[in-house]
Structures are given as structure tokens and as C-alpha cells.
Design an enzyme around this catalytic site. Structure first.
Site, PDB file in Angstrom:
ATOM      1  N   GLN A   2       0.859  -1.196   0.000  1.00  0.00           N
ATOM      2  CA  GLN A   2       0.000   0.000   0.000  1.00  0.00           C
ATOM      3  C   GLN A   2       0.892   1.242   0.000  1.00  0.00           C
ATOM      4  O   GLN A   2       1.566   1.527   0.996  1.00  0.00           O
ATOM      5  CB  GLN A   2      -0.872  -0.034   1.253  1.00  0.00           C
ATOM      6  N   SER A   5       1.404   6.631   2.373  1.00  0.00           N
ATOM      7  CA  SER A   5       2.086   7.641   3.193  1.00  0.00           C
ATOM      8  C   SER A   5       3.289   8.245   2.486  1.00  0.00           C
ATOM      9  O   SER A   5       4.007   7.564   1.760  1.00  0.00           O
ATOM     10  CB  SER A   5       2.557   7.013   4.501  1.00  0.00           C
ATOM     11  N   SER A  30       5.143  -0.883   3.992  1.00  0.00           N
ATOM     12  CA  SER A  30       5.399  -2.238   4.510  1.00  0.00           C
ATOM     13  C   SER A  30       5.496  -3.221   3.352  1.00  0.00           C
ATOM     14  O   SER A  30       4.640  -3.226   2.459  1.00  0.00           O
ATOM     15  CB  SER A  30       4.262  -2.696   5.423  1.00  0.00           C
ATOM     16  N   GLU A  37      -8.746  -1.208   6.070  1.00  0.00           N
ATOM     17  CA  GLU A  37      -7.559  -1.289   6.932  1.00  0.00           C
ATOM     18  C   GLU A  37      -7.977  -1.339   8.401  1.00  0.00           C
ATOM     19  O   GLU A  37      -7.526  -2.182   9.170  1.00  0.00           O
ATOM     20  CB  GLU A  37      -6.650  -0.088   6.685  1.00  0.00           C
ATOM     21  N   GLU A  64      -3.803   9.890  18.194  1.00  0.00           N
ATOM     22  CA  GLU A  64      -4.532  11.171  18.126  1.00  0.00           C
ATOM     23  C   GLU A  64      -5.616  11.113  17.047  1.00  0.00           C
ATOM     24  O   GLU A  64      -6.725  11.631  17.244  1.00  0.00           O
ATOM     25  CB  GLU A  64      -3.559  12.325  17.829  1.00  0.00           C
TER      26      GLU A  64
HETATM   27  C1  LIG Z   1       4.712  -0.329  11.268  1.00  0.00           C
HETATM   28  C2  LIG Z   1       4.154   0.663  10.275  1.00  0.00           C
HETATM   29  C3  LIG Z   1       3.768   0.222   9.033  1.00  0.00           C
HETATM   30  C4  LIG Z   1       3.275   1.133   8.106  1.00  0.00           C
HETATM   31  N1  LIG Z   1       2.934   0.661   6.865  1.00  0.00           N
HETATM   32  C5  LIG Z   1       2.471   1.525   5.936  1.00  0.00           C
HETATM   33  C6  LIG Z   1       2.170   1.060   4.617  1.00  0.00           C
HETATM   34  O1  LIG Z   1       2.300  -0.134   4.301  1.00  0.00           O
HETATM   35  N2  LIG Z   1       1.742   1.950   3.701  1.00  0.00           N
HETATM   36  C7  LIG Z   1       1.574   3.270   4.003  1.00  0.00           C
HETATM   37  O2  LIG Z   1       1.166   4.029   3.129  1.00  0.00           O
HETATM   38  N3  LIG Z   1       1.877   3.764   5.240  1.00  0.00           N
HETATM   39  C8  LIG Z   1       2.325   2.915   6.200  1.00  0.00           C
HETATM   40  N4  LIG Z   1       2.646   3.377   7.459  1.00  0.00           N
HETATM   41  C9  LIG Z   1       2.571   4.809   7.718  1.00  0.00           C
HETATM   42  C10 LIG Z   1       1.433   5.222   8.645  1.00  0.00           C
HETATM   43  O3  LIG Z   1       0.202   5.138   7.996  1.00  0.00           O
HETATM   44  C11 LIG Z   1       1.766   6.647   9.093  1.00  0.00           C
HETATM   45  O4  LIG Z   1       2.981   6.606   9.805  1.00  0.00           O
HETATM   46  C12 LIG Z   1       0.677   7.219   9.968  1.00  0.00           C
HETATM   47  O5  LIG Z   1      -0.504   7.421   9.229  1.00  0.00           O
HETATM   48  C13 LIG Z   1       1.106   8.543  10.605  1.00  0.00           C
HETATM   49  O6  LIG Z   1       1.607   9.415   9.663  1.00  0.00           O
HETATM   50  P1  LIG Z   1       3.030  10.148   9.855  1.00  0.00           P
HETATM   51  O7  LIG Z   1       4.030   9.105  10.227  1.00  0.00           O
HETATM   52  O8  LIG Z   1       3.292  10.961   8.639  1.00  0.00           O
HETATM   53  O9  LIG Z   1       2.839  11.079  11.102  1.00  0.00           O
HETATM   54  P2  LIG Z   1       2.139  12.533  11.090  1.00  0.00           P
HETATM   55  O10 LIG Z   1       0.841  12.462  10.384  1.00  0.00           O
HETATM   56  O11 LIG Z   1       3.138  13.541  10.600  1.00  0.00           O
HETATM   57  O12 LIG Z   1       1.876  12.745  12.637  1.00  0.00           O
HETATM   58  C14 LIG Z   1       2.870  13.219  13.542  1.00  0.00           C
HETATM   59  C15 LIG Z   1       2.209  13.414  14.897  1.00  0.00           C
HETATM   60  O13 LIG Z   1       1.178  14.418  14.780  1.00  0.00           O
HETATM   61  C16 LIG Z   1      -0.067  13.915  15.239  1.00  0.00           C
HETATM   62  N5  LIG Z   1      -1.169  14.462  14.432  1.00  0.00           N
HETATM   63  C17 LIG Z   1      -1.253  14.480  13.073  1.00  0.00           C
HETATM   64  N6  LIG Z   1      -2.426  15.014  12.685  1.00  0.00           N
HETATM   65  C18 LIG Z   1      -3.109  15.332  13.814  1.00  0.00           C
HETATM   66  C19 LIG Z   1      -4.378  15.907  14.074  1.00  0.00           C
HETATM   67  N7  LIG Z   1      -5.195  16.278  13.093  1.00  0.00           N
HETATM   68  N8  LIG Z   1      -4.755  16.070  15.371  1.00  0.00           N
HETATM   69  C20 LIG Z   1      -3.929  15.723  16.398  1.00  0.00           C
HETATM   70  N9  LIG Z   1      -2.708  15.181  16.209  1.00  0.00           N
HETATM   71  C21 LIG Z   1      -2.295  14.976  14.941  1.00  0.00           C
HETATM   72  C22 LIG Z   1       0.044  12.410  15.059  1.00  0.00           C
HETATM   73  O14 LIG Z   1      -0.850  11.730  15.917  1.00  0.00           O
HETATM   74  C23 LIG Z   1       1.508  12.153  15.398  1.00  0.00           C
HETATM   75  O15 LIG Z   1       1.679  12.071  16.792  1.00  0.00           O
HETATM   76  C24 LIG Z   1       3.140   2.503   8.418  1.00  0.00           C
HETATM   77  C25 LIG Z   1       3.551   2.964   9.684  1.00  0.00           C
HETATM   78  C26 LIG Z   1       4.053   2.059  10.606  1.00  0.00           C
HETATM   79  C27 LIG Z   1       4.472   2.560  11.949  1.00  0.00           C
END
Ligand SMILES: Cc1cc2nc3c(=O)[nH]c(=O)nc-3n(C[C@H](O)[C@H](O)[C@H](O)COP(=O)(O)OP(=O)(O)OC[C@H]3O[C@@H](n4cnc5c(N)ncnc54)[C@H](O)[C@@H]3O)c2cc1C
Length: 415
Positions: free
Chosen positions: A135, A138, A170, A253, A381
Site C-alpha cells: 500500500q 504515506s 510495509s 484497513e 490522536e
Molecule cells: C509499522 C508501520 C507500518 C506502516 N505501513 C504503511 C504502509 O504499508 N503503507 C503506508 O502508506 N503507510 C504505512 N505506514 C505509515 C502510517 O500510515 C503513518 O505513519 C501514519 O498514518 C502517521 O503518519 P506520519 O508518520 O506521517 O505522522 P504525522 O501524520 O506527521 O503525525 C505526527 C504526529 O502528529 C499527530 N497528528 C497528526 N495530525 C493530527 C491531528 N489532526 N490532530 C492531532 N494530532 C495529529 C500524530 O498523531 C503524530 O503524533 C506505516 C507505519 C508504521 C508505523
């Protein structure tokens, strides 16, 4: 709520149990049972290859992707039958990790938006584990806010040319196909200019760079696209309708993550029942008992909340946004439990090797893996926002860029 199997469900359970008993790869049972939570490494075998063999065997006997239609490699089973299968599959379900994104998210999206020809070509091979999907949503600037993504797709003749970067993908390093969301129109508000595709991960211009995680594994990746050509026939949904298509993926998901949640409580309980300290068994210590009691209450709450969802499935209903509570509670609990288990181990808690440490490094792995559970598939969050807005009916989060054309959103100079 009625937690008992109906006669039909009991018959299905007995059939599943008998088949698993006769066919499961029992040589891995012990290792899978004692394996840490989260992603797993087998000592003497590649888990992707072992998983592929198990998936193929299941597909040949009609036990793979149970809830999918038979024409696409499934079994046409009801949601409750799928839950029963997962309960019976038990530790062998850990072998299905490489296929969960395909089965739970990519497959249902292709099923909803792909052509009949594509569904017949791709879905049976996905169901049998012959081909693995990932997928690609991100990005560095679009995680929780997927609609903020910047990977561009531009139309050239019958093809699209893709440039940009995804992250945290992933399984990209062993995947054959990927579900890719792109920006096709930066002149409209962010949710309106997106388009979904699927692509061959071996396409020219796709570069996959594994990311090493804190737990020592390399399970997710950065994926770069440089002038990657995707035929228009691999578009899923209308141009500009990618956000709606992605909701199909993300809804699935949440459903599939909720199905297999780990809390670490059974492992912790067994650990405390056996750990001898200077003052006797850990489970007899008052402070430890108090912690175990409060985790036991949470574990029961989670169990019966998931039973409520299962009961709803059994009645033919779909679990709603209240299901978000499961991952929210389980994620924090897993992290707290792992940290306390490390404290109880004293100096030995610093050892991570499977051979030299009394719990085979189980809680150390749990601790290092647990933060990812609070991020993947929606951060704490974001889940709280869902519960606040869609379950409790509280006012919505402030979204100042919602109606602004994407290329007018201030970016501190980034294009
Ligand atoms: C083990 C693992 C596997 C993954 N696999 C995939 C995959 O296969 N494909 C894929 O596309 N993605 C994947 N991801 C990514 C995952 O979907 C994102 O990491 C997740 O959605 C958070 O996005 P970010 O890391 O950009 O954090 P951000 O969105 O930048 O968030 C940073 C911080 O800000 C907070 N925050 C953000 N928006 C808000 C809001 N509106 N209100 C309050 N707080 C907020 C968050 O809670 C977090 O604490 C994976 C992540 C992990 C850890």
C-alpha cells in the site's frame, strides 16, 4: 449479545479446526507461539516463503481470503466465518503477515474499482499468496493527512508518468504490485485532485530503499518514483476521485487491524506467574498484582468490545467507528506491559539476544515494536479524533486547508 456459536457456526468451526490440525506447518508451531508480537523472524526459514507455502495450501483447499467471492480466489464466507477461521488459525495466522495488506486493503479496493478482467487476473494470485501487494499511501508530507501527498501523476497519451516519493511502505521490498495514490490536479483543494492506480513494483523507475527499524528488522521502505510509466488501464476509479477510492482502502484497513490485536497481557501474566524475585513470585507482589488487575480489566474490556463487533458481524451488520477504540487501548497497553516486564527483569532487561535472556527477548522486542502499533493504521490522536467526532458527536477538528487549492497551501517554499 450472544457469544455462543450458532449450530452452523459451530459446524464451520469444527471443519476449520480439523483442516488446520491436519495441514498446518506444525514444525513452526513452537517458534511462532513464543515469537514476539509484531513482525516476526524465523530462526532457520524465511517467513515470507513459509507464509507463501501456507497461503497456497489454504487457497487450494478454499480457506484463503475466505470472505472474497469464489470467482476471485475466495470462499464467499460470511464475516463471522472469517472471524472463526482467524480464531482457529491461531499462531499460524502470524504466517499471513505478508498478505494482510493485500487481502485486507488492496484486494477489496481492486474488487470495488477494478475492471472485471483485472479482478480475474490479479485477485486469485493475491489470494493464493503467489503475488504480494503493498500500500503506497504515506509520504513525508502526507501520513495522517494522506490528502496532503505530493507524488505527481501526469497524463501523457494513454499513460501516466509518476514522480515522487512514498515512505513507510510495509513489504514493498518483497511485493509484486502496489496500490498507489497520486496527485493529478494541484489546482483544486487537496481531497479533490487525487487519483488511484495500481502498478507493477518491478516497473522501470521504481527504487525501493529498506528502512532499518529500532527492533532490528527491515520491514518497511522508502519508495522513489522517477518517470514511472503506468497505463491508464491501471487507474482505479475516476481521475480526481482518488480520495473516495482511498476511503475504501482505509475503511478495510481499520477492519482488518481490529481483527488481530495484541495486548501482551497473556504473555505478561504467564511471565509474572513464573518469575522468582528475592521476595518470592512476582505475581504475589502487591504492586505487580495491582498492575496485573488493571490490565486484566482492560483486556476483558477489549475482549468483550471485540465480541460485540463479532456479534454485530454475526447478525450481518458492519462494525462502526467505535471499533477504533480497540487499537487505541491495545497499543498503549502493549507498550506499558513491555516496559514493566523490562523493569521486573532488572539488569537482564538490557539483554536482547534470544539465547541469553530468560524470556527469549520477547518483552524487549515487544517494547521496541510497540510504538509502531500506536502509529500504523492511524495514530492515537487520529483515532481519538474519530471517536470524538464520529462516535461522541463532538465538533470536528479544525481543517484550515480543506477548501484551499492545493498549490495555494503555504509550504515554507516547498513546491
Ligand atoms: C509499522 C508501520 C507500518 C506502516 N505501513 C504503511 C504502509 O504499508 N503503507 C503506508 O502508506 N503507510 C504505512 N505506514 C505509515 C502510517 O500510515 C503513518 O505513519 C501514519 O498514518 C502517521 O503518519 P506520519 O508518520 O506521517 O505522522 P504525522 O501524520 O506527521 O503525525 C505526527 C504526529 O502528529 C499527530 N497528528 C497528526 N495530525 C493530527 C491531528 N489532526 N490532530 C492531532 N494530532 C495529529 C500524530 O498523531 C503524530 O503524533 C506505516 C507505519 C508504521 C508505523
Amino acid at each position: 449479545m450472544n457469544f455462543d456459536d450458532t449450530p452452523e457456526e459451530a459446524a464451520f468451526r469444527a471443519k476449520a479446526r480439523a483442516w488446520i490440525d491436519a495441514n498446518a506447518p506444525k514444525q513452526f508451531e513452537q517458534e511462532l507461539s513464543s515469537a514476539s508480537l509484531g513482525r516476526i523472524r524465523l530462526k532457520n526459514a524465511d517467513i515470507v516463503e513459509v507464509g507463501k507455502a501456507w497461503q497456497k495450501k489454504k487457497a487450494e483447499a478454499g480457506w484463503a481470503c475466505l470472505q472474497w467471492p469464489k470467482d476471485y480466489g475466495g470462499h464467499g464466507a460470511s464475516p463471522i466465518e472469517r472471524v472463526i477461521w482467524q480464531q482457529e488459525e491461531g499462531v499460524y495466522g502470524k504466517l499471513t503477515q505478508p498478505f494482510q495488506i493485500g487481502e485486507g486493503m488492496c484486494g477489496p479496493t481492486v474488487m470495488a474499482y477494478g475492471s472485471e478482467q483485472d479482478k480475474r487476473r490479479y485477485l486469485p494470485k493475491l489470494a493464493s499468496g503467489e503475488e504480494i501487494w503493498c500500500q503506497l499511501f504515506s509520504e513525508p508530507a502526507g501520513g495522517s493527512d494522506v490528502a496532503g501527498l505530493r507524488t505527481r501523476a501526469e497524463k501523457r497519451g494513454d499513460d501516466w508518468i509518476v514522480n515522487g516519493q512514498k515512505i513507510w511502505t510495509s513489504g514493498a521490498h518483497y511485493s509484486d504490485y502496489g496500490l498507489l495514490i497520486t496527485r493529478t490536479d494541484p489546482n483544486v483543494p487537496k481531497h479533490k485532485g487525487l487519483t488511484m492506480f495500481f502498478l507493477d513494483m518491478k516497473s522501470k523507475g521504481v527504487e525501493i530503499r529498506p528502512i532499518r527499524q529500532a527492533n532490528g528488522m527491515q520491514e518497511f521502505n522508502e519508495v522513489y518514483f522517477t518517470d514511472v510509466v503506468i497505463p491508464d488501464s491501471q487507474r482505479l476509479g475516476a481521475v480526481g476521485d482518488g480520495w473516495n477510492v482511498s476511503l475504501t482502502t482505509l475503511m478495510n484497513e481499520r477492519m482488518s487491524i481490529g481483527a488481530r490485536l495484541a495486548t501482551g497481557f497473556p504473555e505478561m501474566f504467564a511471565f509474572c506467574a513464573n518469575l522468582m524475585s528475592e521476595n518470592g513470585l512476582a505475581i504475589d507482589d502487591r504492586a505487580t498484582r495491582s498492575k496485573l488487575a488493571s490490565w486484566a480489566v482492560k483486556a476483558s474490556g477489549l475482549k468483550y468490545t471485540s465480541y460485540r463487533a463479532i456479534s454485530a458481524l454475526s447478525r450481518g451488520e458492519r462494525p462502526g467507528p467505535e471499533n477504533s477504540i480497540g487499537k487505541l487501548v491495545a497499543g498503549t497497553m502493549l507498550q506499558d506491559i513491555a516496559a514493566y516486564a523490562m523493569d521486573l527483569q532488572g539488569a537482564a532487561g538490557a539483554l536482547t539476544g534470544a539465547d541469553e535472556e530468560t524470556t527469549q527477548g520477547q518483552f524487549q522486542q515487544m517494547l521496541l515494536t510497540s510504538p509502531s502499533m500506536r502509529i500504523a493504521g492511524g495514530t492515537d490522536e487520529i483515532l481519538r479524533n474519530i471517536i470524538a467526532e464520529r462516535v461522541l458527536g463532538l465538533p470536528g477538528d479544525i481543517r484550515v486547508d480543506k477548501d484551499v487549492p492545493f498549490n495555494k497551501v503555504p509550504t515554507k517554499g516547498r513546491g
